[in-house]
Design an enzyme around this catalytic site. Sequence first.
Site, mmCIF file in Angstrom:
data_model
loop_
_atom_site.group_PDB
_atom_site.id
_atom_site.type_symbol
_atom_site.label_atom_id
_atom_site.label_comp_id
_atom_site.label_asym_id
_atom_site.label_seq_id
_atom_site.Cartn_x
_atom_site.Cartn_y
_atom_site.Cartn_z
ATOM 1 N N GLY A 107 0.812 -1.216 0.000
ATOM 2 C CA GLY A 107 0.000 0.000 0.000
ATOM 3 C C GLY A 107 0.847 1.268 0.000
ATOM 4 O O GLY A 107 0.384 2.325 -0.438
ATOM 5 N N GLU A 110 1.686 1.795 -3.539
ATOM 6 C CA GLU A 110 0.433 2.235 -4.171
ATOM 7 C C GLU A 110 0.137 3.694 -3.821
ATOM 8 O O GLU A 110 -0.337 4.463 -4.662
ATOM 9 C CB GLU A 110 -0.728 1.326 -3.729
ATOM 10 C CG GLU A 110 -0.604 -0.073 -4.320
ATOM 11 C CD GLU A 110 -1.572 -1.065 -3.700
ATOM 12 O OE1 GLU A 110 -1.694 -1.097 -2.462
ATOM 13 O OE2 GLU A 110 -2.223 -1.806 -4.455
ATOM 14 N N GLU A 130 2.707 -8.107 -1.509
ATOM 15 C CA GLU A 130 1.483 -8.710 -0.968
ATOM 16 C C GLU A 130 1.418 -10.217 -1.178
ATOM 17 O O GLU A 130 0.910 -10.955 -0.339
ATOM 18 C CB GLU A 130 0.244 -8.059 -1.609
ATOM 19 C CG GLU A 130 -0.005 -6.621 -1.193
ATOM 20 C CD GLU A 130 0.680 -5.595 -2.083
ATOM 21 O OE1 GLU A 130 1.629 -5.966 -2.835
ATOM 22 O OE2 GLU A 130 0.284 -4.422 -2.038
#
Length: 256
Positions: A107, A110, A130
């Site tokens: 994340g 991201e 992930e």
Amino acid sequence: MPEILLERPRHDVLLVRLNRPEAKNALNNAVRMQLAEAFTEAAADDTLRAIVLTGNAEAFAAGADIKDMAEAGAIEIMLRRTHLLWRAIAQCPKPVIAAVNGYALGGGCELAMHADIIIAGESAQFGQPEVRVGIMPGAGGTQRLLRAVGKFKAMKMVLTGKPVTAREAEAMGLVSEVVADAEVLPAALALAQTIAAMPPLAVQQIKEVMLAGADAPLETALMLERKAFQLLFDSKDQKEGMRAFAEKRRPDYQGC
Ligand code: CAA
């Protein structure tokens, strides 16, 4: 302590710092909600011209908070509606510069990819790990990474979870510029200052057309560009910019 810190290094620049050093700035729901609130308020603030998003020396963000989702079920994850919180960042009309030191993983990578420009320190690492914890990127990692670096680099990163260095990220087009670690925030703030001095309507139109056009067929994207280009000729700042050029003086932009 708040989980993000907001500063105004200049009257027209917002600095957003992630502030969970004990968890390498992992993104829990509180962080996501505070980020969404900060970006929503920033979007509506006419005095703001640019946003710099950063972490600390060790981590930009080490991903979504794994401990916060380890025992969750699918419906619980769905009901968290985190995509609405990410959307507040993705849809922010102001230019966003990510200043990345240390880990930008999962994340965190991201989040960096939600920015328009990424400045990375030499020791920064980018990755989508992930898969190593049994899931996959869930906040745009498969799609934004694919669009940024192409299928083969993106697949390698996402399928192996192996991070890349800042230099590798730069070579593949994931990073705008690599600077010395200590220079990351100063470089990002200098860039924010440069952009803040540009006519804001032009900046806003450029961001909107580039992001929307990237996902549209070329003819549609070119039409979007053309319309926005034409629209800017009704701004006072267009007249001011072109007259100042002809009169050999500095333009004085008003944002209208
Ligand atoms: N979630 C929750 N806690 C985290 C975290 C994360 N993503 N990353 C680090 N932490 C915590 C650690 O558990 C540790 O806490 P304790 O001191 O309480 O044990 C603390 O932060 C410091 O971390 P480490 O001791 O592990 O520090 P390190 O320097 O040895 O390693 C690291 C740093 C390589 C970033 C390692 O912490 C790591 O691999 N973190 C997980 C990275 C990851 O898998 N991210 C993807 C998450 S899933 C995701 O992001 C889904 C999505 O797309 C939205």
